[in-house]
Write a protein that holds these residues in place. Structure first.
Motif, PDB file in Angstrom:
ATOM      1  N   SER A 226     -11.022  -4.473  -4.293  1.00 30.12           N
ATOM      2  CA  SER A 226     -10.905  -3.200  -3.596  1.00 30.12           C
ATOM      3  C   SER A 226     -10.610  -2.088  -4.595  1.00 30.12           C
ATOM      4  CB  SER A 226      -9.791  -3.257  -2.540  1.00 30.12           C
ATOM      5  OG  SER A 226      -9.520  -1.980  -2.004  1.00 30.12           O
ATOM      6  N   LYS A 227     -11.268  -0.958  -4.401  1.00 31.04           N
ATOM      7  CA  LYS A 227     -11.017   0.196  -5.269  1.00 31.04           C
ATOM      8  C   LYS A 227      -9.601   0.732  -5.081  1.00 31.04           C
ATOM      9  CE  LYS A 227     -15.851   1.721  -5.389  1.00 31.04           C
ATOM     10  NZ  LYS A 227     -16.801   2.821  -5.076  1.00 31.04           N
ATOM     11  N   GLU A 228      -8.983   0.345  -3.986  1.00 31.21           N
ATOM     12  CA  GLU A 228      -7.638   0.838  -3.683  1.00 31.21           C
ATOM     13  C   GLU A 228      -6.573   0.207  -4.581  1.00 31.21           C
ATOM     14  OE1 GLU A 228      -5.088   1.907   0.355  1.00 31.21           O
ATOM     15  OE2 GLU A 228      -6.688   0.423   0.439  1.00 31.21           O
TER      16      GLU A 228
ATOM     17  N   HIS B  78       0.436   4.801   0.753  1.00 24.32           N
ATOM     18  CA  HIS B  78      -0.621   5.521   1.458  1.00 24.32           C
ATOM     19  C   HIS B  78      -0.987   6.833   0.767  1.00 24.32           C
ATOM     20  CE1 HIS B  78       0.946   2.919   4.800  1.00 24.32           C
ATOM     21  NE2 HIS B  78      -0.331   2.609   4.732  1.00 24.32           N
TER      22      HIS B  78
ATOM     23  N   GLY C 282      -2.636   4.400  -3.406  1.00 24.46           N
ATOM     24  CA  GLY C 282      -3.188   3.149  -3.912  1.00 24.46           C
ATOM     25  C   GLY C 282      -2.387   1.938  -3.480  1.00 24.46           C
TER      26      GLY C 282
ATOM     27  N   LYS D   6      -4.464  -0.584  -7.564  1.00 25.77           N
ATOM     28  CA  LYS D   6      -4.128   0.121  -8.798  1.00 25.77           C
ATOM     29  C   LYS D   6      -3.527  -0.799  -9.864  1.00 25.77           C
ATOM     30  CE  LYS D   6      -5.354   4.053  -7.076  1.00 25.77           C
ATOM     31  NZ  LYS D   6      -6.630   4.668  -7.499  1.00 25.77           N
TER      32      LYS D   6
ATOM     33  N   ILE E 172       0.855  -1.186   0.000  1.00 24.37           N
ATOM     34  CA  ILE E 172       0.000   0.000   0.000  1.00 24.37           C
ATOM     35  C   ILE E 172       0.891   1.236   0.000  1.00 24.37           C
ATOM     36  CG2 ILE E 172      -1.714   1.347   1.256  1.00 24.37           C
ATOM     37  CD1 ILE E 172      -2.838  -1.199   2.404  1.00 24.37           C
TER      38      ILE E 172
ATOM     39  N   LEU F 107      -6.711  -5.251   3.331  1.00 26.40           N
ATOM     40  CA  LEU F 107      -6.736  -5.418   1.879  1.00 26.40           C
ATOM     41  C   LEU F 107      -6.822  -6.899   1.513  1.00 26.40           C
ATOM     42  CD1 LEU F 107      -6.436  -4.243  -1.005  1.00 26.40           C
ATOM     43  CD2 LEU F 107      -3.960  -4.451  -0.708  1.00 26.40           C
TER      44      LEU F 107
END
Length: 264
Positions: free
Chosen positions: A208-210, A94, A97, A212, A92, A181
């Motif tokens: 997860s939208k996080e 921070h 993404g 990338k 991650i 996550l």
């Protein structure tokens, strides 16, 4: 540590000893919360001042949860079939993404893997600030060793960063946002089948939208062999929970360390 204290307390009938153990447990839990808050502060610092700080956390997902084929419903027959073993390492960044790296268990999960993934993530950045704040799992095989420490020193020596902070949470208290996550990936797969690597990558992207980027690690750098002749033996590096790398006045990199984030 806290498990040992609790077990010792359960075995004891001595009120004074139990009171002392309660004090040790309270101190231990307060310490782990202080270390966790330090991580949260670093995380927020990078979000608010992204031109000055870059904050990363890296960890691996529990084994066997992403093996293929993955079936949401298992029968006695399907549970006995051969599976392709895969492993997910997540990072991650921070405020920016998350990245997912899959391997097929063809390489050891050691410092070579850690260095390779760190380089790939740093390579995706269009801009690198002066300070890197790095949070890792407190594991000697993968992270807390002379190879990863030397790699971080090189990042400073070659002016990739002016300063690198490496921090570890206390053993037994390392569940953090990266594990959240992984939980998203597990929940997404719980109701879906994945037969191929493409299916698995697609599921991870949508969990997860996080997330990338999801990719397969097709090669791992043999950093250990390259740097080994240049390293001197180090001792007692398994004890501290924080390391700092920065250049001194002579332009050489100093590594300082501390047991806890509250220490100077």
């Amino acid at each position: 540590m806290c498990t040992l204290i609790k077990e010792e307390k359960d075995r004891s009938c001595d009120p004074s000893k139990r009171q002392k153990l309660n004090g040790l447990l309270t101190e231990h839990l307060q310490r782990q919360m202080t270390e966790r808050k330090h991580y949260y502060n670093n995380r927020e610092l990078a979000r608010m001042q992204h031109k000055d700080y870059l904050s990363l956390i890296i960890d691996g997902m529990d084994q066997n949860k992403t093996n293929l084929p993955h079936l949401s419903r298992q029968s006695k027959t399907t549970s006995a079939v051969w599976c392709l073993r895969t492993h997910l390492t997540g990072v991650i960044v921070h405020g920016q993404g998350a990245y997912a790296f899959f391997d097929l268990q063809q390489w050891p999960h050691d410092s070579n893997l850690t260095v390779t993934i760190l380089l790939q993530v740093l390579g995706t950045r269009e801009f690198l600030p002066d300070r890197l704040l790095l949070q890792m799992d407190n594991c000697g095989r993968e992270n807390k060793n002379k190879y990863v420490l030397s790699f971080l020193a090189l990042l400073v020596l070659f002016d990739v960063f002016k300063e690198v902070q490496l921090n570890f949470l206390m053993v037994g208290h390392m569940h953090e946002d990266i594990d959240q996550l992984f939980s998203c990936v597990s929940r997404y797969l719980a109701s879906r089948n994945a037969y191929t690597l493409d299916d698995l990558f697609h599921a991870t992207e949508n969990a997860s939208k996080e997330v990338k980027e999801v990719k397969e690690l097709e090669a791992v750098l043999n950093y250990r062999s390259w740097v080994e002749p240049l390293l001197k033996p180090i001792k007692h590096h398994s004890h501290p929970h924080g390391f700092l790398f920065a250049k001194n006045r002579e332009g050489m990199v100093d590594m300082s360390y501390r047991q806890w984030s509250t220490e100077e």
